[in-house]
Enzyme design. Structure first.
Site, PDB file in Angstrom:
ATOM      1  N   GLU A   2      17.778  86.559  17.691  1.00 55.98           N
ATOM      2  CA  GLU A   2      19.129  86.350  17.148  1.00 55.98           C
ATOM      3  C   GLU A   2      19.118  85.112  16.274  1.00 55.98           C
ATOM      4  O   GLU A   2      18.948  83.996  16.772  1.00 55.98           O
ATOM      5  CB  GLU A   2      20.159  86.174  18.277  1.00 55.98           C
ATOM      6  CG  GLU A   2      20.510  87.453  19.004  1.00 55.98           C
ATOM      7  CD  GLU A   2      19.547  87.808  20.118  1.00 55.98           C
ATOM      8  OE1 GLU A   2      19.710  88.891  20.697  1.00 55.98           O
ATOM      9  OE2 GLU A   2      18.640  87.006  20.399  1.00 55.98           O
ATOM     10  N   SER A  29      14.456  89.791  22.096  1.00 54.22           N
ATOM     11  CA  SER A  29      15.404  89.962  20.999  1.00 54.22           C
ATOM     12  C   SER A  29      15.468  88.684  20.162  1.00 54.22           C
ATOM     13  O   SER A  29      15.435  87.582  20.688  1.00 54.22           O
ATOM     14  CB  SER A  29      16.791  90.283  21.558  1.00 54.22           C
ATOM     15  OG  SER A  29      17.714  90.561  20.532  1.00 54.22           O
ATOM     16  N   SER A  41      16.971  92.979  17.843  1.00 55.08           N
ATOM     17  CA  SER A  41      17.359  91.693  17.263  1.00 55.08           C
ATOM     18  C   SER A  41      18.648  91.849  16.475  1.00 55.08           C
ATOM     19  O   SER A  41      19.121  92.958  16.244  1.00 55.08           O
ATOM     20  CB  SER A  41      16.257  91.182  16.316  1.00 55.08           C
ATOM     21  OG  SER A  41      15.030  91.023  17.001  1.00 55.08           O
TER      22      SER A  41
END
Length: 355
Positions: A277, A275, A237
């Site tokens: 973000e 991930s 991340s």
């Protein structure tokens, strides 16, 4: 900054715009950053605190916004930011399983500063962001305690370290050691000179995807290091914190922080399914009083035709901040002997040119 060798020291300059004095988020006046680093064998974690201004943030709030690029994360406090368009606490970065401790500590910190909270006024909205450092850190042991949050808040400064420090201690970046990185850009507009600053907590990416100023450095390193071994999957991340003194509305700020993805993608990120973000941005151009005033509040904001310069600034600053998190990081051996090499050591070992 702080004696570390950063991207520009390798001869790489990102983008067209000039950087600020420190090439840091703290080039935005009033912003400071503090770390607490815990590094000892299986303990590879920490805390990073961002103070948006040096007054009482609960009583003098800032225009703010958040944006989720991919939502695999446990960030706290963004619902209220997006509903009210304001920020009223510092921002704490740490590891995934320490968000509760960090929130508890930040709430205590704000209650101490504001005895009226929960009695004569409402509650408080703590902002906590996280990435998962479980490869290098024994995350289940939850080494972060409330005193570490208080320490990070108290030692915040305009000059701070990057890389393997604070919340970035156990983080990875493009399969190598990652962590904290920062950069800034100066924006010259007819009505003034403004700054866009970015700080990242990087913990994402696979080596072969890494790009530096358009050059496929990661593929070159992968061929040298991995040879026939299979590459790891990207399950990481990144947290992107954006500060500016540009006079903007919450809507304009949201449009700006969405463009952080352009800088992130230029480093090679494809934003994988596992991930997270998250971007949180604030403007120091105006302080909004907590207490109701007897008059209307006036908000200055730039014209929409000035937005493209801000879009360029955030993209360039994000790209360089990510790369600074990589080049400043140090080699770490952590939990169960897991390790991640430092990018700076590998490019020297394999004599790889960045320009």
């Amino acid at each position: 900054m702080n004696g570390q060798k950063r991207l520009r020291d390798f001869g790489v300059k990102i983008g067209r715009l000039e950087a600020g004095n420190y090439n840091s988020i703290t080039d935005v006046e009033g912003v400071t950053v503090g770390h607490v680093t815990l590094s000892n064998k299986e303990i590879q974690t920490g805390v990073t605190a961002i103070l948006p201004h040096q007054g009482n943030l609960f009583k003098e709030k800032l225009i703010a916004s958040s944006h989720v690029i991919n939502g695999f994360g446990k960030t706290m406090g963004t619902f209220q930011i997006n509903e009210l368009g304001t920020l009223e606490t510092p921002i704490i970065l740490t590891n995934t399983l320490s968000i509760g401790t960090a929130a508890d500590a930040l709430i205590e910190y704000m209650l101490e500063l504001n005895p009226e909270i929960g009695i004569t006024t409402g509650t408080v909205n703590p902002i906590i962001c996280e990435c998962n450092d479980m490869l290098l850190n024994d995350i289940r042991a939850r080494f972060i305690k409330k005193e570490h949050i208080f320490q990070a808040l108290s030692n915040a400064s305009s000059i701070f370290k990057e890389g393997t420090v604070g919340a970035g201690t156990g983080m990875l970046c493009y399969s190598l050691k990652g962590g904290i990185g920062t950069s800034s850009r100066i924006m010259e507009i007819e009505h003034g000179t403004y700054t866009m600053g970015v700080l990242v907590l990087s913990n994402f990416g696979i080596l072969s995807d890494l790009m530096i100023n358009g050059k496929p450095i990661g593929k070159e390193l992968r061929d040298a290091i991995l040879k026939s071994r299979e590459e790891e999957k990207d399950k990481g991340s990144i947290i992107i914190i954006v500060a500016t003194d540009l006079p903007v509305s919450e809507r304009q700020l949201n449009r700006i922080i969405k463009r952080a993805v352009t800088g992130l993608s230029r480093t090679g990120s494809i934003i994988t399914t596992g991930s997270g973000e998250v971007v949180i941005g604030f403007s120091t151009a105006m302080k909004i009083p907590h207490e109701k005033t007897s008059h209307c509040l006036s908000l200055s904001m730039i014209h929409e035709e000035d937005m493209d310069l801000a879009f360029r600034a955030i993209g360039e600053a994000t790209e360089e901040a990510v790369l600074n998190s990589l080049v400043t990081a140090s080699h770490v051996v952590g939990r169960d002997g897991n390790e991640r090499p430092a990018f700076k050591d590998l490019i020297e070992e394999f004599k790889i040119k960045l320009t």
